[in-house]
Motif scaffolding. Sequence first.
Motif, mmCIF file in Angstrom:
data_model
loop_
_atom_site.group_PDB
_atom_site.id
_atom_site.type_symbol
_atom_site.label_atom_id
_atom_site.label_comp_id
_atom_site.label_asym_id
_atom_site.label_seq_id
_atom_site.Cartn_x
_atom_site.Cartn_y
_atom_site.Cartn_z
ATOM 1 N N THR A 112 -6.671 0.302 -0.764
ATOM 2 C CA THR A 112 -5.539 0.915 -0.696
ATOM 3 C C THR A 112 -5.263 1.681 0.530
ATOM 4 O O THR A 112 -4.177 1.383 1.319
ATOM 5 N N SER A 122 0.886 -1.188 0.041
ATOM 6 C CA SER A 122 0.003 0.040 -0.043
ATOM 7 C C SER A 122 0.860 1.305 0.168
ATOM 8 O O SER A 122 0.263 2.286 -0.439
ATOM 9 N N TYR A 163 -2.406 -3.651 -7.645
ATOM 10 C CA TYR A 163 -4.017 -3.241 -8.073
ATOM 11 C C TYR A 163 -4.200 -2.473 -9.033
ATOM 12 O O TYR A 163 -5.104 -2.867 -10.083
ATOM 13 N N VAL A 175 -4.169 -3.377 -0.487
ATOM 14 C CA VAL A 175 -3.710 -3.574 -1.844
ATOM 15 C C VAL A 175 -2.776 -2.392 -1.997
ATOM 16 O O VAL A 175 -2.853 -1.503 -1.246
#
Length: 159
Positions: free
Chosen positions: A79, A19, A88, A84
């Motif tokens: 996120t 992230s 992604y 993610v």
Amino acid sequence: MIESLSEGWPSRSFERRGSDSVDARLYALLAVATSFGIGHHVDHVIRGNHVGWPITPEITPFTYTLAIYPLVAVGLYLTRSGRVGAGYWTILFGAIFAVVTLAHFGPVAVEPPADVVGPYEHAVVGYAALAWLVAFVATLFVATVYAGHRWMLARTGAV
């Protein structure tokens, strides 16, 4: 027992790093690409061709492309919650880039540039809509490449 089951799984630091791979530039590209996407959908409605539900009762490719916005919203949530990262966004941007490009340009285009320009009474407006579409595709390309770069940096631990 539980420790042995988790040995092959990524650590929390790897997930965090994923992230963290989404930086201000990637968020800016996401905002610009989403704005271009909304503008292009509005253009469909204004010119009145290649539209579908919820504007008309038919389910068309236009209808399916509206799924992009929930995918963006879910991606932002995932996120921000650290689930993610740039991977992604690389996949999402790449998929959108492929769909928009194939739908509008090339030999299999279902909505070629003439369908974007033609419905407008004034050619200048039609060409402005086409320029918007080209800018949208260019932004998606840049966003895909940049997100991919950030994803690779995250995978090597450079982020």
